[in-house]
Write a protein that holds these residues in place. Structure first.
Motif, PDB file in Angstrom:
ATOM      1  N   VAL A  35       0.814  -1.212   0.000  1.00 42.06           N
ATOM      2  CA  VAL A  35       0.000   0.000   0.000  1.00 42.06           C
ATOM      3  C   VAL A  35       0.847   1.262   0.000  1.00 42.06           C
ATOM      4  O   VAL A  35       0.563   2.205  -0.727  1.00 42.06           O
ATOM      5  N   ARG A  36       1.920   1.304   0.775  1.00 45.30           N
ATOM      6  CA  ARG A  36       2.645   2.556   0.953  1.00 45.30           C
ATOM      7  C   ARG A  36       4.105   2.546   0.510  1.00 45.30           C
ATOM      8  O   ARG A  36       4.719   3.591   0.445  1.00 45.30           O
ATOM      9  N   ALA A  37       4.695   1.410   0.274  1.00 44.67           N
ATOM     10  CA  ALA A  37       6.133   1.359  -0.008  1.00 44.67           C
ATOM     11  C   ALA A  37       6.428   1.849  -1.425  1.00 44.67           C
ATOM     12  O   ALA A  37       5.583   1.771  -2.311  1.00 44.67           O
ATOM     13  N   PRO A  38       7.652   2.332  -1.648  1.00 47.90           N
ATOM     14  CA  PRO A  38       8.039   2.736  -3.000  1.00 47.90           C
ATOM     15  C   PRO A  38       8.154   1.514  -3.911  1.00 47.90           C
ATOM     16  O   PRO A  38       8.275   0.384  -3.441  1.00 47.90           O
ATOM     17  N   ALA A  39       8.127   1.757  -5.206  1.00 39.77           N
ATOM     18  CA  ALA A  39       8.117   0.661  -6.179  1.00 39.77           C
ATOM     19  C   ALA A  39       9.481  -0.003  -6.343  1.00 39.77           C
ATOM     20  O   ALA A  39       9.543  -1.163  -6.729  1.00 39.77           O
ATOM     21  N   GLU A  40      10.571   0.698  -6.058  1.00 40.49           N
ATOM     22  CA  GLU A  40      11.888   0.097  -6.270  1.00 40.49           C
ATOM     23  C   GLU A  40      12.226  -0.890  -5.155  1.00 40.49           C
ATOM     24  O   GLU A  40      11.712  -0.817  -4.053  1.00 40.49           O
ATOM     25  N   ILE A  41      13.131  -1.797  -5.498  1.00 41.47           N
ATOM     26  CA  ILE A  41      13.559  -2.819  -4.549  1.00 41.47           C
ATOM     27  C   ILE A  41      14.728  -2.269  -3.757  1.00 41.47           C
ATOM     28  O   ILE A  41      15.732  -1.852  -4.318  1.00 41.47           O
ATOM     29  N   GLY A  42      14.600  -2.265  -2.443  1.00 39.13           N
ATOM     30  CA  GLY A  42      15.648  -1.764  -1.562  1.00 39.13           C
ATOM     31  C   GLY A  42      15.990  -2.790  -0.497  1.00 39.13           C
ATOM     32  O   GLY A  42      15.429  -3.895  -0.464  1.00 39.13           O
ATOM     33  N   TRP A  43      16.906  -2.395   0.392  1.00 40.93           N
ATOM     34  CA  TRP A  43      17.333  -3.322   1.433  1.00 40.93           C
ATOM     35  C   TRP A  43      16.173  -3.665   2.367  1.00 40.93           C
ATOM     36  O   TRP A  43      16.123  -4.765   2.909  1.00 40.93           O
ATOM     37  N   GLU A  44      15.228  -2.717   2.558  1.00 44.60           N
ATOM     38  CA  GLU A  44      14.094  -2.992   3.437  1.00 44.60           C
ATOM     39  C   GLU A  44      13.235  -4.120   2.892  1.00 44.60           C
ATOM     40  O   GLU A  44      12.790  -4.998   3.641  1.00 44.60           O
ATOM     41  N   LEU A  45      12.993  -4.091   1.574  1.00 46.68           N
ATOM     42  CA  LEU A  45      12.179  -5.142   0.965  1.00 46.68           C
ATOM     43  C   LEU A  45      12.869  -6.496   1.073  1.00 46.68           C
ATOM     44  O   LEU A  45      12.241  -7.500   1.426  1.00 46.68           O
ATOM     45  N   VAL A  46      14.158  -6.540   0.788  1.00 50.03           N
ATOM     46  CA  VAL A  46      14.890  -7.805   0.834  1.00 50.03           C
ATOM     47  C   VAL A  46      14.904  -8.359   2.261  1.00 50.03           C
ATOM     48  O   VAL A  46      14.638  -9.539   2.484  1.00 50.03           O
ATOM     49  N   LEU A  47      15.184  -7.519   3.236  1.00 52.82           N
ATOM     50  CA  LEU A  47      15.230  -7.976   4.625  1.00 52.82           C
ATOM     51  C   LEU A  47      13.849  -8.416   5.117  1.00 52.82           C
ATOM     52  O   LEU A  47      13.724  -9.430   5.817  1.00 52.82           O
ATOM     53  N   THR A  48      12.811  -7.686   4.731  1.00 60.22           N
ATOM     54  CA  THR A  48      11.452  -8.082   5.106  1.00 60.22           C
ATOM     55  C   THR A  48      11.075  -9.402   4.442  1.00 60.22           C
ATOM     56  O   THR A  48      10.450 -10.270   5.078  1.00 60.22           O
ATOM     57  N   ALA A  49      11.455  -9.586   3.193  1.00 62.22           N
ATOM     58  CA  ALA A  49      11.158 -10.845   2.499  1.00 62.22           C
ATOM     59  C   ALA A  49      11.891 -12.016   3.141  1.00 62.22           C
ATOM     60  O   ALA A  49      11.318 -13.100   3.317  1.00 62.22           O
ATOM     61  N   ILE A  50      13.145 -11.810   3.507  1.00 59.06           N
ATOM     62  CA  ILE A  50      13.902 -12.874   4.188  1.00 59.06           C
ATOM     63  C   ILE A  50      13.243 -13.202   5.524  1.00 59.06           C
ATOM     64  O   ILE A  50      13.088 -14.372   5.883  1.00 59.06           O
ATOM     65  N   ALA A  51      12.839 -12.180   6.274  1.00 62.52           N
ATOM     66  CA  ALA A  51      12.165 -12.423   7.557  1.00 62.52           C
ATOM     67  C   ALA A  51      10.860 -13.183   7.349  1.00 62.52           C
ATOM     68  O   ALA A  51      10.533 -14.084   8.131  1.00 62.52           O
ATOM     69  N   ALA A  52      10.121 -12.844   6.293  1.00 64.29           N
ATOM     70  CA  ALA A  52       8.866 -13.556   6.016  1.00 64.29           C
ATOM     71  C   ALA A  52       9.122 -15.020   5.660  1.00 64.29           C
ATOM     72  O   ALA A  52       8.393 -15.916   6.105  1.00 64.29           O
ATOM     73  N   VAL A  53      10.160 -15.280   4.867  1.00 66.84           N
ATOM     74  CA  VAL A  53      10.494 -16.663   4.501  1.00 66.84           C
ATOM     75  C   VAL A  53      10.927 -17.449   5.737  1.00 66.84           C
ATOM     76  O   VAL A  53      10.475 -18.586   5.950  1.00 66.84           O
ATOM     77  N   VAL A  54      11.774 -16.865   6.561  1.00 69.94           N
ATOM     78  CA  VAL A  54      12.238 -17.550   7.774  1.00 69.94           C
ATOM     79  C   VAL A  54      11.056 -17.814   8.705  1.00 69.94           C
ATOM     80  O   VAL A  54      10.925 -18.903   9.269  1.00 69.94           O
ATOM     81  N   MET A  55      10.192 -16.828   8.853  1.00 68.46           N
ATOM     82  CA  MET A  55       9.020 -17.022   9.716  1.00 68.46           C
ATOM     83  C   MET A  55       8.121 -18.117   9.166  1.00 68.46           C
ATOM     84  O   MET A  55       7.609 -18.952   9.913  1.00 68.46           O
ATOM     85  N   HIS A  56       7.923 -18.122   7.864  1.00 65.44           N
ATOM     86  CA  HIS A  56       7.092 -19.157   7.242  1.00 65.44           C
ATOM     87  C   HIS A  56       7.670 -20.548   7.486  1.00 65.44           C
ATOM     88  O   HIS A  56       6.945 -21.470   7.876  1.00 65.44           O
ATOM     89  N   LEU A  57       8.972 -20.708   7.278  1.00 65.22           N
ATOM     90  CA  LEU A  57       9.598 -22.019   7.476  1.00 65.22           C
ATOM     91  C   LEU A  57       9.563 -22.459   8.942  1.00 65.22           C
ATOM     92  O   LEU A  57       9.278 -23.613   9.247  1.00 65.22           O
ATOM     93  N   ALA A  58       9.839 -21.534   9.845  1.00 65.81           N
ATOM     94  CA  ALA A  58       9.811 -21.877  11.274  1.00 65.81           C
ATOM     95  C   ALA A  58       8.390 -22.200  11.733  1.00 65.81           C
ATOM     96  O   ALA A  58       8.187 -23.114  12.543  1.00 65.81           O
ATOM     97  N   THR A  59       7.414 -21.483  11.209  1.00 61.21           N
ATOM     98  CA  THR A  59       6.020 -21.766  11.563  1.00 61.21           C
ATOM     99  C   THR A  59       5.594 -23.122  11.027  1.00 61.21           C
ATOM    100  O   THR A  59       4.909 -23.886  11.714  1.00 61.21           O
ATOM    101  N   ALA A  60       6.013 -23.448   9.802  1.00 64.38           N
ATOM    102  CA  ALA A  60       5.686 -24.757   9.239  1.00 64.38           C
ATOM    103  C   ALA A  60       6.305 -25.875  10.058  1.00 64.38           C
ATOM    104  O   ALA A  60       5.683 -26.917  10.289  1.00 64.38           O
ATOM    105  N   PHE A  61       7.520 -25.673  10.532  1.00 63.76           N
ATOM    106  CA  PHE A  61       8.183 -26.677  11.362  1.00 63.76           C
ATOM    107  C   PHE A  61       7.479 -26.811  12.711  1.00 63.76           C
ATOM    108  O   PHE A  61       7.162 -27.908  13.158  1.00 63.76           O
ATOM    109  N   ALA A  62       7.220 -25.679  13.371  1.00 61.05           N
ATOM    110  CA  ALA A  62       6.608 -25.713  14.702  1.00 61.05           C
ATOM    111  C   ALA A  62       5.169 -26.198  14.658  1.00 61.05           C
ATOM    112  O   ALA A  62       4.687 -26.804  15.625  1.00 61.05           O
ATOM    113  N   ALA A  63       4.469 -25.962  13.553  1.00 59.17           N
ATOM    114  CA  ALA A  63       3.066 -26.373  13.463  1.00 59.17           C
ATOM    115  C   ALA A  63       2.908 -27.888  13.413  1.00 59.17           C
ATOM    116  O   ALA A  63       1.837 -28.414  13.736  1.00 59.17           O
TER     117      ALA A  63
END
Length: 182
Positions: free
Chosen positions: A83-111
């Motif tokens: 909704v609010r982020a700029p269109a270009e890819i920056g370090w914030e997007l990459v770090l947020t995406a990595i955090a989302a992937v790690v959270m997804h994998l850890a949640t799948a394991f813990a579930a």
């Protein structure tokens, strides 16, 4: 069952929680916190609603990883970004995406595990390789998508989708999955 009995049972289960389950839930908490904080550090004005929704959903995901809380958390963070982020890819997007992937994998394991189970190191190691591949592939795909997008190559969407499919297949086989039935 009275409230005191439920609380006593919950505390007994918490006392019996295995180390592997605690590690997985700690990873969920840390990755989720990163996914909430990093978009808030951006130069744009993030929606105030995102942290207000994401923090309780993160708490639900840590306590009940097999609930709908994790999916809703990822949706809130992703939609807040879109909704609010700029269109270009920056370090914030990459770090947020990595955090989302790690959270997804850890949640799948813990579930998959009850909170009282004892997890051997062998089971944890099985998740390390696919998790590491997924975490390393996210920035590579982001950089490749930025390069293809900046070059205005015809069919750049197909290139990006192809890279995501290749990454998914790599993680699938690294996790020891097979195509046919056993």
């Amino acid at each position: 069952m009275t409230t005191a009995d439920k609380l006593t049972l919950w505390l007994a289960q918490l006392r019996d929680t295995g180390r592997g389950v605690l590690v997985a839930r700690s990873v969920i908490a840390v990755a989720g916190a990163v996914a909430i904080v990093v978009p808030g550090l951006g130069v744009w004005d993030q929606l105030d609603l995102v942290p207000m929704l994401a923090i309780p959903l993160l708490a639900v995901t840590v306590v009940l990883p097999d609930s709908l809380g994790g999916v809703l958390f990822l949706l809130v963070v992703t939609i807040g970004w879109m909704v609010r982020a700029p269109a270009e890819i920056g370090w914030e997007l990459v770090l947020t995406a990595i955090a989302a992937v790690v959270m997804h994998l850890a949640t799948a394991f813990a579930a998959q595990l009850p909170s009282y189970v004892r997890v051997e190191r062998r089971a944890l190691r099985r998740w390390v390789l696919p998790g590491a591949i997924a975490v390393l592939v996210v920035p590579v795909i982001a950089i490749a998508a930025a390069l293809v997008r900046g070059a205005e190559v015809p069919g750049s969407l197909l290139v990006t989708v192809g890279a995501l499919v290749l990454a998914t297949v790599t993680v699938w086989f690294a996790a020891g999955q097979r195509l046919g039935r056993d």
